[in-house]
Design a protein around this motif. Structure first.
Motif, short mmCIF file in Angstrom:
data_model
loop_
_atom_site.label_atom_id
_atom_site.label_comp_id
_atom_site.label_asym_id
_atom_site.label_seq_id
_atom_site.Cartn_x
_atom_site.Cartn_y
_atom_site.Cartn_z
N UNK A 90 0.75 -1.23 -0.14
CA UNK A 90 -0.01 -0.07 -0.04
C UNK A 90 0.88 1.31 0.02
N UNK A 91 1.99 1.41 0.69
CA UNK A 91 2.76 2.34 1.03
C UNK A 91 3.53 2.51 -0.30
N UNK A 92 4.05 1.60 -0.93
CA UNK A 92 5.04 1.80 -2.21
C UNK A 92 3.90 2.12 -3.23
N UNK A 93 2.81 1.74 -3.33
CA UNK A 93 1.82 2.46 -4.19
C UNK A 93 1.58 3.65 -4.16
N UNK A 94 1.28 3.94 -3.05
CA UNK A 94 0.84 5.46 -2.69
C UNK A 94 2.01 6.29 -2.88
N UNK A 95 3.22 5.98 -2.73
CA UNK A 95 4.19 7.20 -2.43
C UNK A 95 4.56 7.25 -3.88
N UNK A 96 4.07 6.66 -5.09
CA UNK A 96 4.58 6.80 -6.35
C UNK A 96 3.21 7.16 -7.40
N UNK A 97 2.28 6.71 -6.81
CA UNK A 97 0.80 6.61 -7.63
C UNK A 97 0.89 8.24 -7.86
N UNK A 98 0.53 8.61 -9.46
CA UNK A 98 0.24 10.15 -9.63
C UNK A 98 1.61 10.91 -9.90
N UNK A 99 2.82 10.18 -9.73
CA UNK A 99 4.08 11.08 -9.93
C UNK A 99 4.61 10.52 -11.23
N UNK A 100 5.68 11.25 -11.55
CA UNK A 100 6.28 10.76 -12.63
C UNK A 100 7.36 9.56 -12.69
N UNK A 151 13.31 7.26 -1.53
CA UNK A 151 12.87 7.48 -3.22
C UNK A 151 11.73 8.47 -3.30
N UNK A 152 11.52 9.20 -2.28
CA UNK A 152 10.17 10.07 -2.39
C UNK A 152 10.68 11.57 -2.63
N UNK A 153 9.79 12.14 -3.72
CA UNK A 153 10.12 13.41 -3.96
C UNK A 153 8.56 14.20 -4.19
N UNK A 154 8.19 14.98 -3.26
CA UNK A 154 6.92 15.60 -3.79
C UNK A 154 6.69 16.44 -5.06
N UNK A 155 7.68 16.93 -5.49
CA UNK A 155 7.58 17.67 -6.91
C UNK A 155 7.44 16.90 -7.85
N UNK A 156 7.67 15.71 -7.85
CA UNK A 156 7.31 14.73 -8.87
C UNK A 156 5.91 14.51 -9.26
N UNK A 157 5.24 14.98 -8.48
CA UNK A 157 3.64 14.58 -8.47
C UNK A 157 2.98 15.45 -9.42
N UNK A 158 1.96 15.08 -9.94
CA UNK A 158 1.46 15.97 -10.92
C UNK A 158 -0.08 16.57 -10.58
#
Ligand code: GLU
Length: 441
Positions: free
Chosen positions: A262-272, A287-294
């Motif tokens: 769940x965490x792996x999906x949510x930390x990336x879903x909607x990001x580039x 591996x998290x970067x909030x600026x990568x989200x769209x």
């Protein structure tokens, strides 16, 4: 120091949408070595329930999203009253008496005239005597914050440069007629006093942010960095809001979804960045970067959680799942070979029970008429126990020799006779676990 908060209202169970907000704030704090606050937004005494406060904590703990501090808005009402007084003294706060029906009518009129439905500030023109009369007739009014009619601008961590004309927004109500303090001001006072540096929340809060920026400035606070993530939709892009009730974290847990999936999906879903299964929290943080989200709405399909869960489980040693293996009924001396066999064949830990039942009780054999003699002959060749990982090889070798069968014609009838299925675990791993056969050893 970086400080973030997750601020749920305890009016229900938290769901995947809330989790996205919680996780982003958590990861920002942890990545910066900062503080993550769990703030319970419970200024609404009727809708807030202690049971939900407990449930929110349990759900976050299940996921490993540990907080450094808990704050409760219901314990800070005096702080909000103080801020309200300050705004009143500054002339930025005014009492208004329109009923919901009257407001609705005003909005309809404005819309009919092609105007935006913004509160017309009629209450600003009331004399003291008129207010007194209205109070006597309708009770206390609501308190609205008087926006400065300028553009409100900020650089959003996800949406980029935002500019909102304050004149297009109604003066927000901060205190209700019954005295209840509303989220809009409580949140500002908390963010300022708790030193919150970064606020990530859903894009449904963008207008709130505009008004809150003015309130923060009026109260002399410093604005945090704001980032607004897109809202989740269903797999076809349909609104998820109605279905979120069925996507509560506790339901997902019940269905066997693993926290890391769940965490792996949510930390990336909607990001580039691509969704990747992470082994642990440290990898997620890294591996998290909030600026990568769209800004575009993010499609969420609950089914995506299951392959990730299966993959995660495959990577786990017995020690990490020993309780679940024992709960499935597997005796301790068989736990290691059972897990080695089962982990390749489950989607969630809920599937363990079925595999153990197969081992324990055997399956209804599936034997085609033309295989009857073959199976009888093969059973006669089954070696003496105890069985181990080599037994299957030795046995099928002997059966091959005696019957001349090979390949699928050899293995498939044996598999179907022993498991009742055409597909399933490695027979070499399964055979030593089949209790009826073990009993022969
Ligand atoms: N209690 C608010 C909500 O759940 C918090 C929003 C915010 O993060 O400021 O929507």
């Amino acid at each position: 120091m970086t400080t973030t908060r997750f601020a749920p209202s305890p009016t229900g169970y938290i769901h995947v949408g809330n989790l996205r907000t919680a996780l982003m704030n958590y990861l920002i704090a942890r990545k910066a070595g900062g503080t993550f606050i769990l703030r319970i937004d419970d200024t609404d005494p009727e809708r807030s329930k202690e049971e939900y406060v407990d449930a929110i904590k349990q759900d976050l703990e299940w996921l490993g999203l540990h907080w450094d501090k808990v704050e409760r808005q219901s314990e800070r009402l005096d702080r909000y009253a103080e801020a309200a007084d300050k705004l009143r003294d500054m002339g930025r706060f005014y009492e208004a008496f329109e009923t919901p029906t009257e407001l609705d009518l005003k909005r309809k009129k404005q819309l009919n005239m092609g105007k935006p439905p913004v509160y017309d500030r009629a209450a600003l023109n009331l004399s003291e005597a008129e207010k007194e009369a209205l109070r006597a007739e309708r009770g206390n009014g609501v308190w609205r914050f008087k926006l400065d009619h300028q553009r409100i601008e900020w650089t959003d961590g996800i949406l980029g440069d935002i500019s909102i004309d304050a004149a297009s927004v109604s003066d927000p109500v901060l205190i209700r007629g019954d005295g209840q303090v509303l989220y809009t001001i409580a949140s500002v006072v908390d963010d300022t006093e708790m030193g919150v540096t970064d606020v990530v929340r859903g894009s449904d809060h963008v207008t709130n942010t505009a008004t809150q920026i003015q309130i923060i400035e009026a109260l002399g606070g410093t604005c945090p960095r704001f980032a607004h993530h897109s809202l989740l939709t269903g797999p076809q892009g349909e609104a998820l809001s109605k279905r979120l009730g069925t996507l509560a974290l506790r339901d997902l847990r019940e269905q066997g979804v693993q926290p890391m999936a769940l965490l792996s999906l949510m930390a990336r879903l909607g990001s580039s960045d691509p969704v990747e299964l992470r082994a642990d929290m440290a990898e997620l943080i890294d591996g998290f970067d909030v600026t990568r989200f769209g800004a575009a709405p993010t499609k969420f399909d609950v089914q995506d959680l299951f392959p990730l869960t299966a993959k995660h489980l495959q990577s786990l040693p017995l020690a990490d799942v020993a309780d679940a293996v024992a709960d499935a009924g597997v005796p301790a001396d068989l736990a290691a070979p059972f897990w080695a066999m089962a982990r390749e064949n489950i989607t969630t830990l809920n599937d363990l029970k079925g595999w153990w039942e197969l081992c324990r009780d055997g399956a209804e054999p599936l034997i085609a008429d033309e295989d009857r003699d073959f199976i009888a002959q093969a059973m006669g060749l089954l070696p003496e126990g105890p069985f181990d990982g080599d037994t299957w090889g030795a046995w099928t070798g002997a059966v091959k020799e005696a019957t001349g069968r090979k390949g699928k014609g050899l293995f498939m009838p044996l598999r179907k006779a022993l498991t009742g299925m055409e597909r399933g675990p490695e027979m070499a791993a399964l055979l030593p676990l089949l209790q009826v056969i073990r009993a022969r050893g």
